[in-house]
Design a protein around this motif. Structure first.
Motif, short mmCIF file in Angstrom:
data_model
loop_
_atom_site.label_atom_id
_atom_site.label_comp_id
_atom_site.label_asym_id
_atom_site.label_seq_id
_atom_site.Cartn_x
_atom_site.Cartn_y
_atom_site.Cartn_z
N MET A 1 -38.09 42.73 37.81
CA MET A 1 -37.46 43.94 38.28
C MET A 1 -37.89 44.25 39.71
SD MET A 1 -37.41 47.69 36.63
CE MET A 1 -38.42 48.81 37.53
N LEU A 2 -39.19 44.11 40.02
CA LEU A 2 -39.65 44.43 41.37
C LEU A 2 -39.08 43.46 42.39
CD1 LEU A 2 -43.36 45.40 40.69
CD2 LEU A 2 -41.38 46.89 40.87
N GLU A 7 -37.47 48.54 46.44
CA GLU A 7 -37.67 49.97 46.63
C GLU A 7 -38.47 50.59 45.49
OE1 GLU A 7 -33.64 49.52 44.62
OE2 GLU A 7 -34.72 48.49 46.20
N VAL A 8 -38.41 49.97 44.30
CA VAL A 8 -39.21 50.45 43.17
C VAL A 8 -40.69 50.20 43.45
CG1 VAL A 8 -39.72 50.15 40.72
CG2 VAL A 8 -37.35 50.17 41.50
N ALA A 9 -41.03 49.00 43.91
CA ALA A 9 -42.42 48.69 44.25
C ALA A 9 -42.90 49.60 45.37
CB ALA A 9 -42.54 47.22 44.66
N MET A 15 -46.40 56.56 45.74
CA MET A 15 -46.94 57.53 44.79
C MET A 15 -48.44 57.36 44.65
SD MET A 15 -44.03 58.03 41.82
CE MET A 15 -44.25 56.40 41.16
N GLN A 16 -48.92 56.12 44.62
CA GLN A 16 -50.36 55.88 44.50
C GLN A 16 -51.09 56.35 45.76
OE1 GLN A 16 -52.03 54.73 41.70
NE2 GLN A 16 -53.73 55.50 42.91
N MET A 68 -42.06 54.25 57.81
CA MET A 68 -40.99 53.51 58.48
C MET A 68 -40.55 52.29 57.66
SD MET A 68 -40.38 51.91 62.30
CE MET A 68 -41.95 52.40 62.82
N PRO A 69 -41.47 51.46 57.17
CA PRO A 69 -41.01 50.33 56.37
C PRO A 69 -40.26 50.76 55.12
CG PRO A 69 -43.26 49.96 57.07
CD PRO A 69 -42.89 51.36 57.48
N LEU A 70 -40.68 51.87 54.48
CA LEU A 70 -39.98 52.33 53.29
C LEU A 70 -38.58 52.80 53.62
CD1 LEU A 70 -42.69 54.23 51.26
CD2 LEU A 70 -41.79 51.95 50.92
#
Length: 85
Positions: A1-2, A7-9, A15-16, A68-70
């Motif tokens: 999935m990742l 974007e999920v990873a 969040m961490q 920025m990367p996100l």
């Protein structure tokens, strides 16, 4: 999935990072009271607060640099030969 959804990873990492930063803020806010109840000398409390401040600033910089990367992950890359909009 990742692998299929980076974007999920990225979301999990953000969040961490945010949780870690909040933990540092809480530690800084409560350190003087907590250390005072242990009977630590004032200079030891000041050193602990300085450590929290240093770690918090470093964590804040990591969070800032990941923004920025996100945003690039969330924005679809242009495809060759396709005009935007």
């Amino acid at each position: 999935m990742l692998h299929d959804h980076p974007e999920v990873a990225a979301c999990v990492v953000r969040m961490q990072l945010a949780a870690d930063f909040e933990m540092l803020r809480n530690g800084y806010a409560t350190a003087r009271t907590w250390c005072g109840s242990l009977g630590l000398p004032p200079h030891a409390v000041d050193e602990l607060l300085a450590l929290y401040a240093t770690l918090g600033a470093a964590q804040h910089e990591i969070i800032r640099r990941t923004e920025m990367p996100l945003s690039g992950i969330r924005t679809p890359a242009p495809r060759p030969g396709v005009r935007p909009g």
